[in-house]
Design an enzyme around this catalytic site. Structure first.
Site, PDB file in Angstrom:
ATOM      1  N   HIS A 170      -2.917   7.157   2.030  1.00  0.00           N
ATOM      2  CA  HIS A 170      -3.429   5.868   1.562  1.00  0.00           C
ATOM      3  C   HIS A 170      -4.901   5.733   1.959  1.00  0.00           C
ATOM      4  CE1 HIS A 170      -4.102   1.799   0.658  1.00  0.00           C
ATOM      5  NE2 HIS A 170      -4.030   1.356   1.903  1.00  0.00           N
ATOM      6  N   ASN A 174     -10.362   0.160  -0.874  1.00  0.00           N
ATOM      7  CA  ASN A 174      -8.914   0.112  -0.665  1.00  0.00           C
ATOM      8  C   ASN A 174      -8.242  -0.490  -1.901  1.00  0.00           C
ATOM      9  OD1 ASN A 174      -6.274  -0.456   0.077  1.00  0.00           O
ATOM     10  ND2 ASN A 174      -6.815  -1.042   2.166  1.00  0.00           N
ATOM     11  N   CYS A 226       0.799  -1.237   0.000  1.00  0.00           N
ATOM     12  CA  CYS A 226       0.000   0.000   0.000  1.00  0.00           C
ATOM     13  C   CYS A 226       0.826   1.279   0.000  1.00  0.00           C
ATOM     14  CB  CYS A 226      -0.926   0.028   1.197  1.00  0.00           C
ATOM     15  SG  CYS A 226      -1.909  -1.442   1.281  1.00  0.00           S
TER      16      CYS A 226
HETATM   17  N1  ACO Z   1     -19.554  -7.088   8.366  1.00  0.00           N
HETATM   18  C1  ACO Z   1     -20.075  -7.226   9.593  1.00  0.00           C
HETATM   19  N2  ACO Z   1     -19.339  -7.456  10.686  1.00  0.00           N
HETATM   20  C2  ACO Z   1     -18.011  -7.548  10.525  1.00  0.00           C
HETATM   21  C3  ACO Z   1     -17.388  -7.411   9.264  1.00  0.00           C
HETATM   22  C4  ACO Z   1     -18.212  -7.171   8.153  1.00  0.00           C
HETATM   23  N3  ACO Z   1     -17.744  -7.017   6.910  1.00  0.00           N
HETATM   24  N4  ACO Z   1     -16.064  -7.545   9.416  1.00  0.00           N
HETATM   25  C5  ACO Z   1     -15.832  -7.751  10.723  1.00  0.00           C
HETATM   26  N5  ACO Z   1     -17.020  -7.758  11.395  1.00  0.00           N
HETATM   27  C6  ACO Z   1     -17.253  -7.932  12.827  1.00  0.00           C
HETATM   28  C7  ACO Z   1     -16.144  -8.684  13.499  1.00  0.00           C
HETATM   29  O1  ACO Z   1     -16.345 -10.079  13.400  1.00  0.00           O
HETATM   30  C8  ACO Z   1     -16.286  -8.198  14.935  1.00  0.00           C
HETATM   31  O2  ACO Z   1     -17.316  -8.904  15.539  1.00  0.00           O
HETATM   32  P1  ACO Z   1     -17.171  -9.346  17.093  1.00  0.00           P
HETATM   33  O3  ACO Z   1     -17.062  -8.065  17.846  1.00  0.00           O
HETATM   34  O4  ACO Z   1     -18.414 -10.120  17.310  1.00  0.00           O
HETATM   35  O5  ACO Z   1     -15.911 -10.158  17.129  1.00  0.00           O
HETATM   36  C9  ACO Z   1     -16.755  -6.751  14.772  1.00  0.00           C
HETATM   37  O6  ACO Z   1     -17.269  -6.649  13.436  1.00  0.00           O
HETATM   38  C10 ACO Z   1     -15.644  -5.745  14.936  1.00  0.00           C
HETATM   39  O7  ACO Z   1     -14.514  -6.160  14.165  1.00  0.00           O
HETATM   40  P2  ACO Z   1     -13.193  -5.347  14.131  1.00  0.00           P
HETATM   41  O8  ACO Z   1     -12.164  -6.084  13.338  1.00  0.00           O
HETATM   42  O9  ACO Z   1     -12.861  -4.927  15.525  1.00  0.00           O
HETATM   43  O10 ACO Z   1     -13.680  -4.072  13.293  1.00  0.00           O
HETATM   44  P3  ACO Z   1     -12.951  -2.704  13.139  1.00  0.00           P
HETATM   45  O11 ACO Z   1     -13.826  -1.647  13.612  1.00  0.00           O
HETATM   46  O12 ACO Z   1     -11.528  -2.757  13.623  1.00  0.00           O
HETATM   47  O13 ACO Z   1     -12.903  -2.576  11.553  1.00  0.00           O
HETATM   48  C11 ACO Z   1     -11.366  -2.819   9.720  1.00  0.00           C
HETATM   49  C12 ACO Z   1     -12.204  -3.532  10.760  1.00  0.00           C
HETATM   50  C13 ACO Z   1     -12.284  -2.009   8.831  1.00  0.00           C
HETATM   51  C14 ACO Z   1     -10.592  -3.837   8.899  1.00  0.00           C
HETATM   52  C15 ACO Z   1     -10.371  -1.876  10.434  1.00  0.00           C
HETATM   53  O14 ACO Z   1      -9.687  -2.568  11.447  1.00  0.00           O
HETATM   54  C16 ACO Z   1      -9.357  -1.265   9.512  1.00  0.00           C
HETATM   55  O15 ACO Z   1      -9.688  -0.479   8.644  1.00  0.00           O
HETATM   56  N6  ACO Z   1      -8.073  -1.553   9.742  1.00  0.00           N
HETATM   57  C17 ACO Z   1      -7.002  -0.958   8.969  1.00  0.00           C
HETATM   58  C18 ACO Z   1      -6.816  -1.629   7.661  1.00  0.00           C
HETATM   59  C19 ACO Z   1      -5.716  -0.947   6.926  1.00  0.00           C
HETATM   60  O16 ACO Z   1      -5.438   0.226   7.074  1.00  0.00           O
HETATM   61  N7  ACO Z   1      -5.026  -1.645   6.086  1.00  0.00           N
HETATM   62  C20 ACO Z   1      -3.979  -0.955   5.354  1.00  0.00           C
HETATM   63  C21 ACO Z   1      -2.978  -1.820   4.951  1.00  0.00           C
HETATM   64  S1  ACO Z   1      -3.505  -3.054   3.907  1.00  0.00           S
HETATM   65  C22 ACO Z   1      -4.056  -2.404   2.495  1.00  0.00           C
HETATM   66  O17 ACO Z   1      -4.265  -1.212   2.422  1.00  0.00           O
HETATM   67  C23 ACO Z   1      -4.277  -3.268   1.277  1.00  0.00           C
END
Ligand code: ACO
Length: 291
Positions: free
Chosen positions: A213, A243, A88
């Site tokens: 990004h 993304n 990324c």
């Molecule tokens: N739909 C519904 N529920 C979901 C989904 C979905 N698509 N995905 C996860 N959940 C659930 C999980 O199972 C979890 O449930 P639980 O509490 O019962 O266990 C709950 O939602 C919360 O999950 P988290 O992983 O804590 O969700 P979060 O708010 O952290 O969001 C996300 C996840 C969007 C991936 C976030 O962590 C994020 O954006 N991280 C950064 C990613 C990033 O920047 N990557 C960059 C490098 S990689 C690249 O760019 C290619």
């Protein structure tokens, strides 16, 4: 396909729409289209290009690289061709390499491309990632100038997060520890972004726009706030494109430039982070004239 909802995706990521390449369309095809569009905007011709640098982690083949195929498609005249894989943050790395090659007089005019077909490496049964990834390409044409418009790069890596974002054999599907990346982004990214601006010689108040990004709106907004840039122009193309890894910065920049959102001859902060775990940023000046 998975247990999710439009509401969850909008609230947690900001993503409203995404674009997925056709099955027979490759990261190379996307790169060629972006390179052609950037070259047309620049007013230069393929014979002017002596360096092509492609940032990607989703090339369909190991060799030849995408840069070589772009060269052939454009009909460029024997340019230097290289692909660079820093996921990324790849585009900011590629731009730095091209800029430094030009400063070292190893090249005169470069096309720098970010291209990804993440849909080909997505596990469509994993709701934690399949709602994020998308396909795109974007490109810059840069050339030697008496007044260089690209600042010194600030770049590096975080070994503690080395396994946080992966596309590994044998499954070769995109996996990430979303929470660790998220935490890093909201606690560390602003410090490196600030350092990028300091090294560029500009004050943060001079920077007209932030193009970081496009991973998650919930990362972009705090980053802008922490930098005191909430009143600057902030790229939020993640809402329209999802993304797209190495493509996200040139894609967002290019859309904003063509929509007239970015003023000409103005400093813009680019900052990428992700797989590796790696980050890179620089301040670039927008073109002097509208295209
Ligand atoms: N739909 C519904 N529920 C979901 C989904 C979905 N698509 N995905 C996860 N959940 C659930 C999980 O199972 C979890 O449930 P639980 O509490 O019962 O266990 C709950 O939602 C919360 O999950 P988290 O992983 O804590 O969700 P979060 O708010 O952290 O969001 C996300 C996840 C969007 C991936 C976030 O962590 C994020 O954006 N991280 C950064 C990613 C990033 O920047 N990557 C960059 C490098 S990689 C690249 O760019 C290619």
């Amino acid at each position: 396909m998975v247990d999710t909802s439009d509401e969850w995706i909008r609230q947690r990521t900001g993503i409203e729409t995404r674009h997925i390449a056709a099955e027979n369309e490759t990261a190379t095809d996307l790169a060629i289209n972006a390179a052609r569009a950037a070259l047309a905007d620049s007013g230069l011709v393929p014979a002017d290009i002596d360096l092509i640098v492609v940032a990607t982690c989703t090339a369909e083949d190991r060799s030849p690289n995408i840069a070589g195929r772009v060269s052939v498609a454009l009909g460029a005249t024997r340019p230097v061709i290289m692909d660079l894989n820093v996921a990324c943050s790849g585009f900011a790395h590629a731009l730095a390499v091209a800029d430094q090659a030009i400063r070292a007089e190893s090249a005169t005019t470069a096309i720098v491309i970010g291209t990804e077909k993440l849909s080909a490496f997505t596990d469509w049964t994993d709701r934690s990632t399949c709602v994020l990834t998308a396909d795109a390409a974007g490109a810059f044409v840069i050339t030697r100038s008496e007044h260089p418009g690209i600042s010194a790069v600030t770049w590096g890596s975080e070994p503690d997060l080395a396994s946080a974002v992966r596309i590994e054999a044998p499954s070769s599907t995109f996996v990430q520890e979303g929470k660790s990346v998220f935490k890093w982004a909201i606690s560390q990214a602003a410090g490196y972004a600030r350092q990028t601006v300091q090294r560029s010689g500009y004050e943060l108040a001079d920077i007209r726009a932030l193009v970081s990004h496009q991973a998650n709106l919930r990362i972009i907004e705090p980053l802008a706030r922490q930098l005191g840039m909430e009143n600057a122009i902030v790229a939020t193309d993640v809402t329209a494109s999802g993304n797209t890894s190495a493509a996200s910065i040139p894609l967002a920049f290019s859309k904003m430039w063509h929509n007239g959102e970015l003023p000409p001859d103005s400093p813009v902060l680019l900052f990428g982070f992700g797989g590796g775990f790696a980050y890179a940023g620089q301040v670039v000046r927008t073109p002097r004239r509208k295209v």
